[in-house]
Design a protein around this motif. Structure first.
Motif, PDB file in Angstrom:
ATOM      1  N   ASP A 352      13.902  -8.375 -14.939  1.00 21.34           N
ATOM      2  CA  ASP A 352      13.091  -8.898 -13.844  1.00 21.34           C
ATOM      3  C   ASP A 352      12.809 -10.393 -13.965  1.00 21.34           C
ATOM      4  OD1 ASP A 352      11.520  -8.788 -16.059  1.00 21.34           O
ATOM      5  OD2 ASP A 352       9.834  -7.759 -15.122  1.00 21.34           O
ATOM      6  N   PRO A 400       7.705   0.853 -14.396  1.00 24.38           N
ATOM      7  CA  PRO A 400       7.908   1.063 -12.954  1.00 24.38           C
ATOM      8  C   PRO A 400       6.688   0.718 -12.112  1.00 24.38           C
ATOM      9  CG  PRO A 400       8.886   2.858 -14.183  1.00 24.38           C
ATOM     10  CD  PRO A 400       8.129   2.030 -15.172  1.00 24.38           C
ATOM     11  N   VAL A 401       5.516   1.066 -12.607  1.00 26.22           N
ATOM     12  CA  VAL A 401       4.289   0.755 -11.874  1.00 26.22           C
ATOM     13  C   VAL A 401       4.050  -0.746 -11.868  1.00 26.22           C
ATOM     14  CG1 VAL A 401       1.799   1.132 -11.748  1.00 26.22           C
ATOM     15  CG2 VAL A 401       3.315   2.995 -12.454  1.00 26.22           C
ATOM     16  N   GLN A 402       4.378  -1.421 -12.983  1.00 32.63           N
ATOM     17  CA  GLN A 402       4.249  -2.874 -13.035  1.00 32.63           C
ATOM     18  C   GLN A 402       5.114  -3.527 -11.972  1.00 32.63           C
ATOM     19  OE1 GLN A 402       4.783  -4.561 -16.943  1.00 32.63           O
ATOM     20  NE2 GLN A 402       3.793  -2.837 -17.966  1.00 32.63           N
ATOM     21  N   TYR A 403       6.356  -3.042 -11.838  1.00 31.20           N
ATOM     22  CA  TYR A 403       7.254  -3.591 -10.825  1.00 31.20           C
ATOM     23  C   TYR A 403       6.679  -3.404  -9.424  1.00 31.20           C
ATOM     24  CZ  TYR A 403      10.877  -3.830 -14.456  1.00 31.20           C
ATOM     25  OH  TYR A 403      11.590  -4.117 -15.579  1.00 31.20           O
ATOM     26  N   MET A 404       6.139  -2.215  -9.157  1.00 30.36           N
ATOM     27  CA  MET A 404       5.616  -1.932  -7.823  1.00 30.36           C
ATOM     28  C   MET A 404       4.411  -2.813  -7.494  1.00 30.36           C
ATOM     29  SD  MET A 404       6.017   2.199  -7.306  1.00 30.36           S
ATOM     30  CE  MET A 404       5.262   2.680  -8.871  1.00 30.36           C
ATOM     31  N   ILE A 405       3.537  -2.997  -8.467  1.00 29.71           N
ATOM     32  CA  ILE A 405       2.353  -3.821  -8.236  1.00 29.71           C
ATOM     33  C   ILE A 405       2.745  -5.277  -8.040  1.00 29.71           C
ATOM     34  CG2 ILE A 405       0.232  -4.698  -9.284  1.00 29.71           C
ATOM     35  CD1 ILE A 405      -0.159  -1.987 -10.570  1.00 29.71           C
ATOM     36  N   GLY A 407       5.603  -6.373  -6.983  1.00 31.87           N
ATOM     37  CA  GLY A 407       6.254  -6.455  -5.677  1.00 31.87           C
ATOM     38  C   GLY A 407       5.246  -6.464  -4.543  1.00 31.87           C
ATOM     39  N   GLY A 408       4.192  -5.671  -4.669  1.00 37.75           N
ATOM     40  CA  GLY A 408       3.154  -5.655  -3.649  1.00 37.75           C
ATOM     41  C   GLY A 408       2.434  -6.991  -3.537  1.00 37.75           C
TER      42      GLY A 408
END
Length: 430
Positions: A352, A400-405, A407-408
């Protein structure tokens, strides 16, 4: 009753439309009223900026405060001196790459190759220094120059041949990643000397408490002197400038923040060398963009390429140089990342890193549409991203949750940027 205009004396002014004349008198630059109306003037100026979409760095600062408050409430270790110091060191590698991205975004373009270029720089240093025994400093300089050359090649193909920057740098992403794997060889990992130049970029701390306080004093003094003499020049030119009281108030606020950071560093290992270098880079690049003709040319290109060309700006050379700058900072960031893990490996520049670097520039306040931003945006943006990563890691939350946050947060920032741009157009400022 008619008025004989020919009989009016030179001191008499005939007013045919009193309402229009009244509007003409009151159409004054709102910034001039700040000095005359005190606190009321500042409140009015703040409202004017909000209505016109001139949000500046306010959204990201508020967002950072909220993020820190949330993680501090979840885990008492988040705001400890050790964790904050680790965050500041960890953000430098990505932050350096984001500084180069800011330059490219100011043109309204994108550079997708910076992750791979950063990996090439770390690999080049490791191969030259460790494998072939080259002098550390020479290998260090050559590693940075690899990024400069790579960026210049991208800029040349984009500016002279006319291939879109997206396509050029996407090809660069693939090519330089393959080049990195090639020079690393079958082993794939080269460990660096733990006492070497690159390793110390992130491992060295100024343990003397005076060092952190000295940096705080220097940053505060530079800000005050720059603001003061800048306002003096504006006053001499007859354009709106901030009153001395406002400059002093801002300087005091910065001094409080700088010395608070210094106290935190001194409670842990001391002032990190990585942070000193990063602050120096931000000061120099900010001066380059805001105080030199070259910087004004970059902003001009971001506003309108055709208008810049008609104004006599060498569009091709500015574009090539900007991509060279982006490649240079990608290489510098790659060396800091290699320093953090004390090695160069096949995973460098992957994952990332690219998205985080671009996200840091955008989240910090640099517009994706070109023409608006500062290199300090890279600091704010990467601080938000790394704070989220460290906060979630303390809570044991998976990647995965880090990526989603993240991205948000990036999506929210882009939405704010788009809305701000529309608001500015409506207000006649863009």
């Amino acid at each position: 009753m008619s008025i004989d205009k020919t009989s009016a004396t030179p001191d008499e002014h005939v007013v045919e439309n009193p309402e229009a004349a009244h509007d003409a008198v009151t159409a004054v630059d709102p910034r001039l009223l700040v000095r005359e109306e005190g606190l009321k003037g500042y409140v009015a100026e703040f409202k004017r900026k909000m209505k016109s979409g001139d949000l500046g760095s306010l959204p990201v600062v508020i967002g950072l405060i909220i993020i820190w408050a949330i993680f501090a409430s979840l885990n008492s270790n988040f705001l400890t001196a050790g964790n904050l110091s680790d965050i500041s060191v960890a953000m430098v590698g990505t932050g350096m790459i984001a500084v180069g991205i800011v330059f490219v975004l100011l043109l309204g373009e994108i550079d997708l190759s910076v992750g791979s270029v950063s990996g090439v720089a770390g690999a080049a240093f490791a191969v030259l220094n460790v494998t072939h025994g080259m002098n550390e400093w020479l290998a260090f300089v050559l590693a940075i120059l690899t990024g400069t050359v790579a960026g210049a090649i991208h800029g040349f193909v984009f500016a002279r041949i006319g291939v879109p920057a997206f396509a050029v740098t996407l090809a660069g992403l693939l090519f330089w990643n393959g080049f990195m794997l090639q020079i690393l060889g079958s082993n794939g990992t080269i460990n660096l000397d733990s006492e070497g130049v690159v390793a110390k970029l992130t491992s060295y701390y100024f343990t003397d408490v005076a060092a952190a306080y000295a940096l705080a004093i220097v940053v505060t003094a530079v800000y005050f002197l720059t603001s003061y003499f800048g306002n003096r020049r504006r006053e001499a030119a007859g354009v709106p400038s901030a009153p001395l009281g406002e400059t002093i108030a801002r300087t005091v606020l910065l001094a409080v923040l700088a010395f608070a950071v210094a106290i935190i560093y001194n409670q842990y290992k001391g002032l990190p060398l990585a942070v000193v270098i990063f602050i120096a880079v931000l000061l120099l690049t900010d001066f380059l963009l805001r105080r030199t003709s070259y910087g004004r040319k970059i902003f001009a290109l971001g506003g309108s390429v055709e208008a810049s060309r008609r104004a006599g700006i060498n569009v091709e050379m500015v574009r090539i140089s900007v991509f060279a700058i982006s490649g240079t900072f990608a290489a510098i960031g790659g060396l800091f990342i290699a320093s953090k893990i004390a090695s160069a490996n096949q995973g460098a520049g992957a994952g990332d890193l690219l998205m985080n670097a671009i996200a840091a520039a955008v989240i910090g306040g640099t517009s994706l549409f070109g023409g608006r931003g500062r290199t300090w945006n890279a600091l704010l943006g990467v601080l938000v991203i790394v704070s989220i990563q460290y906060g979630l890691a303390l809570e044991g939350i998976a990647s995965p949750v880090q990526y989603m946050i993240t991205g948000g947060v990036l999506l929210a920032t882009v939405v704010i940027d788009a809305v701000t741009r529309k608001t500015q157009k409506t207000a006649g400022r863009a």
